[in-house]
Design a protein around this motif. Structure first.
Motif, short mmCIF file in Angstrom:
data_model
loop_
_atom_site.label_atom_id
_atom_site.label_comp_id
_atom_site.label_asym_id
_atom_site.label_seq_id
_atom_site.Cartn_x
_atom_site.Cartn_y
_atom_site.Cartn_z
N ALA A 1 37.46 36.35 33.55
CA ALA A 1 37.24 36.92 34.86
C ALA A 1 38.51 37.08 35.53
N ARG A 2 39.49 36.13 35.30
CA ARG A 2 40.74 36.31 36.02
C ARG A 2 41.51 37.42 35.44
N ALA B 1 40.26 40.12 34.11
CA ALA B 1 39.86 41.41 34.42
C ALA B 1 39.92 41.87 35.91
N GLU B 2 40.28 40.75 36.73
CA GLU B 2 40.39 40.87 38.22
C GLU B 2 42.16 41.40 38.31
N VAL C 1 33.40 38.65 37.67
CA VAL C 1 34.58 39.34 38.32
C VAL C 1 34.11 39.75 39.56
N GLY D 1 32.88 45.55 40.76
CA GLY D 1 33.05 44.81 39.27
C GLY D 1 32.89 45.90 38.17
#
Length: 405
Positions: free
Chosen positions: A92-93, A95-96, A119, A129
């Protein structure tokens, strides 16, 4: 495929998520990465930190100049593990941080991470997202229907389908399994066969004094290797002392070597570590693929493309590769049938054998194009974006803390 291809869509920021950088799955991701980067998309990879060894490190280093979004390697376990929560946060981190618009999960574990990573909204994706794409590569769909594990994993897949914008099945076989045991649903679904590069259709030049048989792949029981050894023992017992080269690595290597010794095959079977397939094909008269289950194995595509004489089992997507020649495939788990098929192929007149496998090579050339694979995947992403825009984002996976958590 080029940036102006009608199937390419707008330039996207794509993260491929998978566990082990080995085997056909890794080859598929590497091929897609090169195709997508060449088409003007920004691409990155997320995979396990502890598998693949030096060969994976070399491949990733060679690929690095094309990875605008870089490579992130984090610990990932094959089976469910408490560490999965940390891996989900890491996905998630990342992707962000890179502003990913597409999270494309490969294999069962990569599919979980890509679809469940929480995300927060990204500017590029309608509804907030990234879209979530999933290519199973067999995985959980290969468990025996009706078994406890099959029911469990199909239940998980049914839940994850709610978090999926587009399924990109690599074979009609796996797509059919999904329909039968998970359900059709409303998610965008495409069958995108693995593709082969034009250079792979050049026939191999046979090495001097080749092995009679060659196997290339993981060294694990599910690949049918105990059956192959039993078939080889039967051939020896019938007065055909054939030799076998087994190339690959896996958890059952020691057990397979011990089995070969018990069967009196110690001098007939050689083990070598994983290496590029074409030089290995040149060292064997016949390639054998005795698997119990497969999706659409690259080793079969690569051998067929090179017009390598080939004996394979009638499982998964292998009949899709053989097409009109699928009747030549062998039932799995049957050492005598496998031995008979090997003997027939070795006894066939060389000219007839060459013509038959040249015909299979041409059929594969017509149906398994790498260019078509790349364009179809990008087209699938765009269909996922359109579907997302029409229905809104997938259900939330849950809340989490700040990106630095």
């Amino acid at each position: 495929m080029s940036p102006t291809s009608p199937d390419a869509g707008a330039p996207r920021r794509i993260l491929h998520v998978f566990r082990a950088p080995v085997g056909g799955l890794f080859r598929h991701v590497v091929d897609l990465t090169r195709l997508q980067a060449g088409a003007g998309h920004a691409v990155g990879l997320i995979c396990d930190a502890g598998t693949g060894g030096a060969r994976a490190e070399r491949t990733l280093a060679e690929l690095a100049p094309q990875l605008a979004l870089g490579v992130l390697r984090v610990p990932m376990r094959r089976n469910p593990d408490p560490g999965d929560l940390a891996a989900l946060r890491a996905v998630a981190r990342r992707a962000e941080t890179v502003g990913a618009e597409v999270l494309h999960g490969h294999g069962a574990k990569g599919g979980v991470y890509a679809r469940l990573a929480p995300v927060r909204g990204a500017a590029g994706a309608p509804g907030g997202g990234p879209i979530r794409a999933y290519t199973p590569h067999g995985g959980s769909y290969n468990y025996r229907p009706g078994s406890l594990l099959h029911r469990l994993y199909m239940g998980v897949e049914a839940l994850l389908a709610r978090r999926t914008d587009v399924f990109l099945f690599e074979s009609a076989y796996v797509a059919g399994r999904h329909r039968a045991y998970v359900g059709a649903g409303r998610t965008v679904t495409r069958v995108v066969h693995n593709g082969i590069d034009e250079a792979e259709f050049v026939p191999v030049v046979r090495a001097d004094d080749p092995f009679d048989l060659v196997y290339v792949g993981e060294l694990r029981e599910a690949k049918g290797l105990p059956v192959l050894l039993d078939a080889l023992a039967a051939l020896h017992g019938a007065g055909r002392p054939l030799s076998l080269l087994m190339v690959g690595s896996g958890p059952d290597e020691a057990a397979l070597a011990a089995r070969a010794a018990r069967l009196g095959l110690g001098a007939a079977v050689a083990f070598e570590p994983a290496q590029p397939i074409r030089p290995v094909l040149a060292r064997g008269r016949v390639m054998v693929v005795p698997s119990f289950a497969e999706s659409l194995p690259y080793v079969v595509l690569e051998a067929a493309a090179a017009a390598q004489p080939l004996v394979a089992t009638d499982v998964g997507g292998i009949p899709e590769i053989f097409g009109e020649a699928a009747g030549e495939l062998v039932p799995p788990r049957d050492p005598l049938a496998l031995a008979e098929a090997i003997a027939r192929l070795l006894d066939e007149a060389p000219a007839a054998r060459e013509a038959r496998f040249r015909a299979l090579s041409e059929a594969v050339r017509a149906r398994f194009s790498m260019r078509s694979m790349g364009e179809s995947v990008l087209s699938g992403y765009e269909a996922g974006f359109r579907a997302r825009a029409s229905r809104g984002p997938a259900p939330a996976a849950g809340r989490r803390g700040p990106a630095s958590a």
